[in-house]
Design an enzyme around this catalytic site. Structure first.
Site, PDB file in Angstrom:
ATOM      1  N   PHE A   1      -6.709   1.824   3.203  1.00 39.99           N
ATOM      2  CA  PHE A   1      -7.996   1.739   4.036  1.00 39.99           C
ATOM      3  C   PHE A   1      -7.849   1.215   5.379  1.00 39.99           C
ATOM      4  O   PHE A   1      -8.855   1.257   6.040  1.00 39.99           O
ATOM      5  CB  PHE A   1      -8.928   0.864   3.248  1.00 39.99           C
ATOM      6  CG  PHE A   1      -8.956  -0.439   3.064  1.00 39.99           C
ATOM      7  CD1 PHE A   1      -9.198  -1.150   4.024  1.00 39.99           C
ATOM      8  CD2 PHE A   1      -8.125  -1.045   2.238  1.00 39.99           C
ATOM      9  CE1 PHE A   1      -8.953  -2.760   3.922  1.00 39.99           C
ATOM     10  CE2 PHE A   1      -7.829  -2.459   1.951  1.00 39.99           C
ATOM     11  CZ  PHE A   1      -8.151  -3.312   2.919  1.00 39.99           C
TER      12      PHE A   1
ATOM     13  N   ALA B   1       0.708  -1.235   0.058  1.00 41.63           N
ATOM     14  CA  ALA B   1      -0.034  -0.080   0.119  1.00 41.63           C
ATOM     15  C   ALA B   1       0.850   1.202  -0.076  1.00 41.63           C
ATOM     16  O   ALA B   1       0.607   2.086  -0.547  1.00 41.63           O
ATOM     17  CB  ALA B   1      -0.669   0.104   1.150  1.00 41.63           C
TER      18      ALA B   1
ATOM     19  N   HIS C   1      -3.889  -9.105  -5.630  1.00 40.25           N
ATOM     20  CA  HIS C   1      -5.061  -9.001  -5.086  1.00 40.25           C
ATOM     21  C   HIS C   1      -6.022  -8.586  -6.282  1.00 40.25           C
ATOM     22  O   HIS C   1      -7.006  -7.871  -6.022  1.00 40.25           O
ATOM     23  CB  HIS C   1      -5.243  -8.112  -4.183  1.00 40.25           C
ATOM     24  CG  HIS C   1      -4.568  -8.479  -2.763  1.00 40.25           C
ATOM     25  ND1 HIS C   1      -3.955  -7.642  -1.865  1.00 40.25           N
ATOM     26  CD2 HIS C   1      -4.448  -9.637  -2.211  1.00 40.25           C
ATOM     27  CE1 HIS C   1      -3.234  -8.533  -0.841  1.00 40.25           C
ATOM     28  NE2 HIS C   1      -3.354  -9.895  -1.191  1.00 40.25           N
TER      29      HIS C   1
END
Ligand code: ZN
Length: 246
Positions: free
Chosen positions: A32, A21, A120
């Site tokens: 998030f 991230a 992902h």
């Protein structure tokens, strides 16, 4: 770029980058899982992001899933940052063999990277759960076009061809990773002679288990905070990845 890192890249032939991230936050995409995001989402929906991004939630509360997803997971204006461009350039020069990423924003490809294993999935790809027709991200965003009376007032993106529910090609919680992508990632990591791990705290599955496949010469960890794997790295840089690679 850090001179020690430059030196390692110079003497390596099969560099692989493993990113999380932190690579995207510098483009303006918040993690998030960050405290702030979690609190706001929890109070608005009464569910945590992890709960809403689960397979069960998608199946049982598809409309709420899409409400959250469209306003929190799709960043339309974001651009690649210095880290993305530096990696694309390394691939062009023949140094970097592949990128393995946990991000779903497609920014590496936008920067020009060709070989990217998206563990992902990607928000740029979507598919009909019934007939498997593919849809781009824009289709998810724009007001629903659906000739089917039954679904006329739906806030759920549906397939033009069959009316089936469309699902983003992202791996939700409870869902397994794509086997082909995972095997590809394991293969490039096993064959790398330099593994640069960046923007990940290495606590989320399967990040930690994947770097165990690395048997090459040097591992570099670039992350703002410490990670449980710092002790195993040959070089640790606690800084913003865009600054380090740029
Ligand atoms: Zn369909």
């Amino acid at each position: 770029m850090d001179s020690r890192l430059t030196e390692l890249i110079k003497k390596s032939k099969r560099v692989v980058f493993f990113g999380g991230a932190g690579v995207s936050t510098e483009s303006g995409i918040p993690d998030f899982r960050s405290e702030n995001g979690l609190y706001q989402i929890q109070s608005k929906y009464g569910h945590s992001p992890e709960e809403m991004l689960s397979h069960t939630f998608f199946m049982n509360h598809t409309e709420t899933f899409y409400d959250y997803y469209k306003s929190n997971m799709l960043y339309l204006e974001v651009q690649p940052n210095k880290a993305h461009y530096a990696l694309a350039k390394l691939e062009e020069q023949g140094k970097l063999k592949a990128i393995v990423t946990q991000n779903i924003d497609g920014l590496h490809q936008l920067a020009g990277s060709k070989k990217v294993f998206e563990l992902h999935g990607s928000v740029l790809r979507n598919f009909c759960t019934r007939c498997h027709t593919l849809y781009c991200r824009d289709y998810i965003i724009k007001p629903q076009i659906c000739n089917n009376e039954e679904h006329a007032d739906s806030k759920i993106p549906r397939c033009i061809k069959c009316g089936g529910v469309i699902k983003p090609d992202v791996v939700l919680y409870e869902e397994p990773l794509d086997e082909e992508v995972l095997e590809g990632a394991v293969d490039v990591i096993s064959n790398a002679d330099l593994l640069i791990v960046g923007g990940t705290s290495l606590v989320v599955y399967p990040a930690a288990s994947l770097i165990n496949y690395f048997k090459g010469g040097n591992m570099v960890l670039i992350n703002k905070a410490e990670t449980p794997y710092d002790y195993r790295a040959d070089l640790v840089i606690h800084d913003a990845i865009g600054e380090v690679l740029g």
